[in-house]
Design an enzyme around this catalytic site. Sequence first.
Site, PDB file in Angstrom:
ATOM      1  N   LYS A  57       0.929  -1.225  -0.043  1.00 34.76           N
ATOM      2  CA  LYS A  57       0.185   0.077   0.056  1.00 34.76           C
ATOM      3  C   LYS A  57       0.870   1.225   0.002  1.00 34.76           C
ATOM      4  O   LYS A  57       2.098   1.132   0.401  1.00 34.76           O
ATOM      5  CB  LYS A  57      -0.904  -0.038   1.185  1.00 34.76           C
ATOM      6  CG  LYS A  57      -1.958   0.848   1.112  1.00 34.76           C
ATOM      7  CD  LYS A  57      -3.113   0.139   0.400  1.00 34.76           C
ATOM      8  CE  LYS A  57      -4.589   0.854   0.489  1.00 34.76           C
ATOM      9  NZ  LYS A  57      -5.513  -0.304   0.159  1.00 34.76           N
TER      10      LYS A  57
HETATM   11  N1  GLU Z   1      -7.265  -0.168  -2.883  1.00 34.06           N
HETATM   12  C1  GLU Z   1      -8.154  -1.155  -3.342  1.00 34.06           C
HETATM   13  C2  GLU Z   1      -8.099  -2.263  -2.190  1.00 34.06           C
HETATM   14  O1  GLU Z   1      -7.929  -1.710  -0.994  1.00 34.06           O
HETATM   15  C3  GLU Z   1      -7.811  -2.060  -4.625  1.00 34.06           C
HETATM   16  C4  GLU Z   1      -6.259  -2.253  -4.722  1.00 34.06           C
HETATM   17  C5  GLU Z   1      -5.759  -2.827  -6.007  1.00 34.06           C
HETATM   18  O2  GLU Z   1      -6.616  -2.993  -7.135  1.00 34.06           O
HETATM   19  O3  GLU Z   1      -4.448  -3.209  -6.050  1.00 34.06           O
HETATM   20  O4  GLU Z   1      -8.273  -3.406  -2.247  1.00 34.06           O
END
Ligand code: GLU
Length: 416
Positions: free
Chosen positions: A108
């Site tokens: 993240k």
């Molecule tokens: N931000 C989204 C999540 O928390 C998607 C992450 C992604 O597609 O890599 O799942």
Amino acid sequence: MELRNDMSAFESVMWFFGRAAKHLNIPKEIQELLSHSWRELTVEVPMRMDNGDVKIFTGYRVQHSGARGPYKGGVRYHPNANLDEIRALASLMTWKTAVVDIPFGGAKGGVQCNPSELSQDELNRLTRRYTDLISHLIGPTRDIVAPDMGTNARTMAWIMDEYGQRFGYNPAIVTGKPIELGGSYGRDAATGRGAVFSLGEWARLAQRSLQGNTVAIQGMGNVGSWIAKLVGSLGCKIIAVSDSKGGVLLRGGLDGEALANHKRTNGSIADFPESENISNEQLLELDCDILIPASIDSVIHHENADRIKAGIIVEGANHPITPVADDVLQKKDVIILPDILVNAGGVVVSYFEWAQNIQQFRWEEDRVNAELSKAMIKATRSVYERAQKENISMRESAYILGVSRVVKTIELRGFI
Ligand code: GLU
């Protein structure tokens, strides 16, 4: 680790992880490895504002585990983005990608900023600077970026462009990008659509009719607004929704499509015709059948958990319930469809987008949605069946499934 009211976001995720690790009796050193991020980067991001001043923002990219494949996860632009939160969200991505069985690890990123106070030009410059500063860690087979709170397809286009200027054109560096630049049909709706598929499958397995069930949704961002548009397909009736500025209630039922349009034109859902204005706190405590927190983390905590009246909670957001609140709700027999299962549709379609980019081939939207449905149904079934068999919550079952899959790959790789 003891359960405490004031656990940080990362401590909370680690508490759920620790419970699964104990259940699985995983080796101490693997437990130790997964209790920390593999790599964490904090960067200072200088950016020239439109008025000529230079402001410094703090950014992060945290890679929790790459055991199952390239690191994968969104980038969040939010005033409260901090290392502990990003670390928690990175570890959630590790378990989430494992639960839906896609070949990615967990990561993240984030920048501590308020995107609503920045112009498009400022956001463009900030994103490019941030991309430069993390560019040595990311890559189409190393770490793939996606949207999260405060970022969207346009942000991904800037990241792709900036990365491309350094390393050459490669759309697989980001997912959730505009269709015109190699994005996937259906990616925008995917998290909300996946949550509706998962809820529908749970109801089928549990032999519960959702016909006429009342729904309250907190959050009208990407996830909440798509759930609002699609949840009616299960026969449910939306009675309340909210965004960061407050909420609206209409016992007779709100139209999801009209709500999304109202939000688009007015910037907020407040004053939606014929409805009564309510606060975000009131929304959570409403008398309804299904509550869907789809905004920020820890909104259900030790102070309001025993006032929650919904019998089913669908975690559209990441980590909306603290461990202490989870315990309270468990004792009240509230059914919780956990984040690492129910909101995984976004990253599932990110995987499809990445695969399409690598194959240089585009899927029709029907195919994307059909494959998403398959993935969500399969994961929901596995989580539900174990929960039933072992008489544990679906959260515990999902963590056990995710952790066991990650541990298996660590053992197979033989890297410790
Ligand atoms: N931000 C989204 C999540 O928390 C998607 C992450 C992604 O597609 O890599 O799942």
